[in-house]
Design a protein around this motif. Structure first.
Motif, PDB file in Angstrom:
ATOM      1  N   ARG A 119      45.364  19.874  53.858  1.00 37.85           N
ATOM      2  CA  ARG A 119      46.663  19.201  53.828  1.00 37.85           C
ATOM      3  C   ARG A 119      47.742  20.045  53.167  1.00 37.85           C
ATOM      4  NH1 ARG A 119      43.231  15.190  51.774  1.00 37.85           N
ATOM      5  NH2 ARG A 119      44.223  15.373  49.724  1.00 37.85           N
ATOM      6  N   ALA A 120      47.398  21.261  52.749  1.00 43.55           N
ATOM      7  CA  ALA A 120      48.340  22.088  51.996  1.00 43.55           C
ATOM      8  C   ALA A 120      49.485  22.571  52.867  1.00 43.55           C
ATOM      9  CB  ALA A 120      47.611  23.273  51.380  1.00 43.55           C
ATOM     10  N   ASP A 121      50.661  22.637  52.274  1.00 51.69           N
ATOM     11  CA  ASP A 121      51.827  23.220  52.936  1.00 51.69           C
ATOM     12  C   ASP A 121      51.993  24.690  52.573  1.00 51.69           C
ATOM     13  OD1 ASP A 121      52.969  20.782  54.214  1.00 51.69           O
ATOM     14  OD2 ASP A 121      53.126  20.103  52.138  1.00 51.69           O
ATOM     15  N   GLY A 122      51.359  25.116  51.492  1.00 47.59           N
ATOM     16  CA  GLY A 122      51.434  26.505  51.072  1.00 47.59           C
ATOM     17  C   GLY A 122      50.283  26.824  50.135  1.00 47.59           C
ATOM     18  N   LEU A 123      49.787  28.059  50.196  1.00 49.07           N
ATOM     19  CA  LEU A 123      48.655  28.479  49.374  1.00 49.07           C
ATOM     20  C   LEU A 123      49.023  29.741  48.601  1.00 49.07           C
ATOM     21  CD1 LEU A 123      45.866  28.171  52.096  1.00 49.07           C
ATOM     22  CD2 LEU A 123      46.401  26.494  50.336  1.00 49.07           C
ATOM     23  N   ILE A 124      48.617  29.782  47.334  1.00 52.28           N
ATOM     24  CA  ILE A 124      48.803  30.986  46.521  1.00 52.28           C
ATOM     25  C   ILE A 124      47.432  31.411  46.012  1.00 52.28           C
ATOM     26  CG2 ILE A 124      49.939  32.031  44.541  1.00 52.28           C
ATOM     27  CD1 ILE A 124      52.110  29.927  44.760  1.00 52.28           C
ATOM     28  N   VAL A 125      46.985  32.572  46.450  1.00 57.15           N
ATOM     29  CA  VAL A 125      45.677  33.108  46.062  1.00 57.15           C
ATOM     30  C   VAL A 125      45.896  34.123  44.943  1.00 57.15           C
ATOM     31  CG1 VAL A 125      43.619  34.341  46.827  1.00 57.15           C
ATOM     32  CG2 VAL A 125      44.798  32.775  48.395  1.00 57.15           C
ATOM     33  N   PHE A 126      45.316  33.859  43.784  1.00 61.30           N
ATOM     34  CA  PHE A 126      45.483  34.741  42.627  1.00 61.30           C
ATOM     35  C   PHE A 126      44.291  35.681  42.526  1.00 61.30           C
ATOM     36  CE2 PHE A 126      48.204  31.188  41.713  1.00 61.30           C
ATOM     37  CZ  PHE A 126      49.299  31.765  41.081  1.00 61.30           C
ATOM     38  N   ALA A 127      44.603  36.961  42.385  1.00 64.47           N
ATOM     39  CA  ALA A 127      43.558  37.985  42.274  1.00 64.47           C
ATOM     40  C   ALA A 127      43.883  38.884  41.089  1.00 64.47           C
ATOM     41  CB  ALA A 127      43.479  38.807  43.563  1.00 64.47           C
ATOM     42  N   ASP A 128      42.921  39.080  40.208  1.00 62.62           N
ATOM     43  CA  ASP A 128      43.072  39.921  39.026  1.00 62.62           C
ATOM     44  C   ASP A 128      43.048  41.383  39.466  1.00 62.62           C
ATOM     45  OD1 ASP A 128      42.699  41.442  36.722  1.00 62.62           O
ATOM     46  OD2 ASP A 128      41.453  39.929  35.746  1.00 62.62           O
ATOM     47  N   ALA A 129      44.210  42.007  39.547  1.00 64.85           N
ATOM     48  CA  ALA A 129      44.294  43.385  40.045  1.00 64.85           C
ATOM     49  C   ALA A 129      43.491  44.344  39.178  1.00 64.85           C
ATOM     50  CB  ALA A 129      45.760  43.826  40.098  1.00 64.85           C
ATOM     51  N   GLN A 130      43.531  44.156  37.879  1.00 65.72           N
ATOM     52  CA  GLN A 130      42.816  45.051  36.968  1.00 65.72           C
ATOM     53  C   GLN A 130      41.303  44.967  37.206  1.00 65.72           C
ATOM     54  OE1 GLN A 130      42.828  44.004  32.777  1.00 65.72           O
ATOM     55  NE2 GLN A 130      42.931  46.164  32.174  1.00 65.72           N
ATOM     56  N   ARG A 131      40.797  43.760  37.377  1.00 65.99           N
ATOM     57  CA  ARG A 131      39.354  43.583  37.584  1.00 65.99           C
ATOM     58  C   ARG A 131      38.933  44.102  38.949  1.00 65.99           C
ATOM     59  NH1 ARG A 131      35.919  38.503  38.460  1.00 65.99           N
ATOM     60  NH2 ARG A 131      33.861  39.169  37.801  1.00 65.99           N
ATOM     61  N   LEU A 132      39.728  43.825  39.978  1.00 67.29           N
ATOM     62  CA  LEU A 132      39.389  44.318  41.319  1.00 67.29           C
ATOM     63  C   LEU A 132      39.358  45.842  41.354  1.00 67.29           C
ATOM     64  CD1 LEU A 132      41.500  41.944  43.605  1.00 67.29           C
ATOM     65  CD2 LEU A 132      39.020  41.893  43.247  1.00 67.29           C
ATOM     66  N   ALA A 133      40.247  46.467  40.579  1.00 66.99           N
ATOM     67  CA  ALA A 133      40.305  47.926  40.558  1.00 66.99           C
ATOM     68  C   ALA A 133      39.140  48.537  39.783  1.00 66.99           C
ATOM     69  CB  ALA A 133      41.627  48.381  39.952  1.00 66.99           C
ATOM     70  N   ALA A 134      38.645  47.822  38.767  1.00 63.72           N
ATOM     71  CA  ALA A 134      37.612  48.384  37.899  1.00 63.72           C
ATOM     72  C   ALA A 134      36.201  48.013  38.317  1.00 63.72           C
ATOM     73  CB  ALA A 134      37.845  47.911  36.464  1.00 63.72           C
TER      74      ALA A 134
END
Length: 311
Positions: free
Chosen positions: A111-126
């Motif tokens: 039912r969402a009109d908008g989604l915001i996906v949060f990703a930890d850039a520091q963790r993804l990089a390390a």
């Protein structure tokens, strides 16, 4: 407008920090726009947390779902009300079929009109192993994104972006988003944006995720109302010549709606549509200009991928 925004992200991805930082910036007003939490108590809590973040004091990791009801105003006019739902990280990884949080998340996503996906850039990089967490999020999105005509804004917010300075590290972080890019490529209704977000004493990109979702949805609504108003005016013009006493009598005898009744109905629709257009068009145009300004410099760096053996 009543909208629903859903925030997704694993534990410690920065969702709670982002929300308080974003609210603190908008609650005091930005370029004529102001955000208010319908719950005065919750609004005060967000402001306290946001001010603490500016001093380098970050909120603890949240283990529960967070719900807020916000109202965006422009000048003295209400522009859009929206629900913000932030699900705990465990909702994204639970494998239990009867987990109420995961079940509720899937229902909310549809039912969402908008989604915001949060990703930890520091963790993804390390940690390349953390990329699996983002893949699991995409699996949920695949199950939830339904074919509809309305646009669905999806923002990928790379949090803690100020802590990633090496282009090669950014390349690794962005490599993790490939499954999301594949999902977006297969869905025409999805509008996508990637944003580098930093909170703390020098916030950057904090306003973009929410304002971008609202701007896209608001612009779409204005275009829809313009089309509806044009249709109503066309019907009024076509019906007006038949709206006379004889037509009304014949229609009454046949038990059908008369041209006069249709005309009144079309005119009432046109009145309502014109009022909504007058309320939304100017804020939509203004928000689009404001967004263009705050988006500058928020695109995550691309960088060059490291050789496979160096990861």
């Amino acid at each position: 407008m009543n909208l629903r925004l859903v925030a997704l992200g694993h534990s410690n991805a920065g969702k709670t920090t982002y929300l308080s930082s974003m609210y603190t910036q908008l609650a005091t007003g930005y370029k004529g726009f102001t955000l208010r939490d319908v719950s005065e108590e919750d609004g005060h809590d967000l402001l306290r947390a946001g001010r603490a973040v500016r001093r380098g004091v970050y909120p603890p990791i949240s283990s529960r779902r967070t719900d807020h009801r916000f109202l965006l105003t422009h000048g003295r006019r209400d522009v859009a009300a929206f629900d913000w739902t932030d699900y705990r990280g465990g909702s994204l990884t639970s494998t239990a079929a009867d987990d109420p949080e995961t079940t509720g998340l899937l229902a909310r996503l549809t039912r969402a009109d908008g989604l915001i996906v949060f990703a930890d850039a520091q963790r993804l990089a390390a940690d390349v192993g953390s990329h699996e967490e983002l893949r699991r999020t995409v699996v949920l999105l695949q199950r939830a994104v339904q074919p509809q005509s309305a646009p669905l804004p999806i923002v990928l917010a790379f949090t803690k972006a100020d802590l990633v300075t090496d282009p090669a590290a950014w390349a690794l972080a962005r490599e993790a988003t490939a499954p999301l890019a594949d999902l977006i490529a297969g869905e025409e209704r999805i509008l996508d944006l990637s944003v580098a977000v930093s909170c703390g004493s020098r916030p950057a990109g904090v306003l973009v995720p929410v304002l971008w979702c609202l701007s896209g949805l608001l612009t779409h609504r204005v275009q829809a109302v313009e089309s509806e108003l044009a249709d109503s005016r066309r019907l009024i013009k076509e019906t007006r010549t038949d709206a006379h006493a004889v037509n009304s009598m014949v229609s009454w005898l046949k038990g059908v709606e008369s041209a006069t009744a249709k005309l009144k109905r079309y005119e009432e629709c046109a009145r309502i549509e014109k009022e909504e257009l007058g309320r939304l068009r100017r804020p939509a145009q203004r928000l689009a200009r404001v967004l263009a300004r705050v988006q500058r410099g928020t695109v995550p760096p691309v960088g060059d991928l490291l050789p496979a053996e160096a990861r």
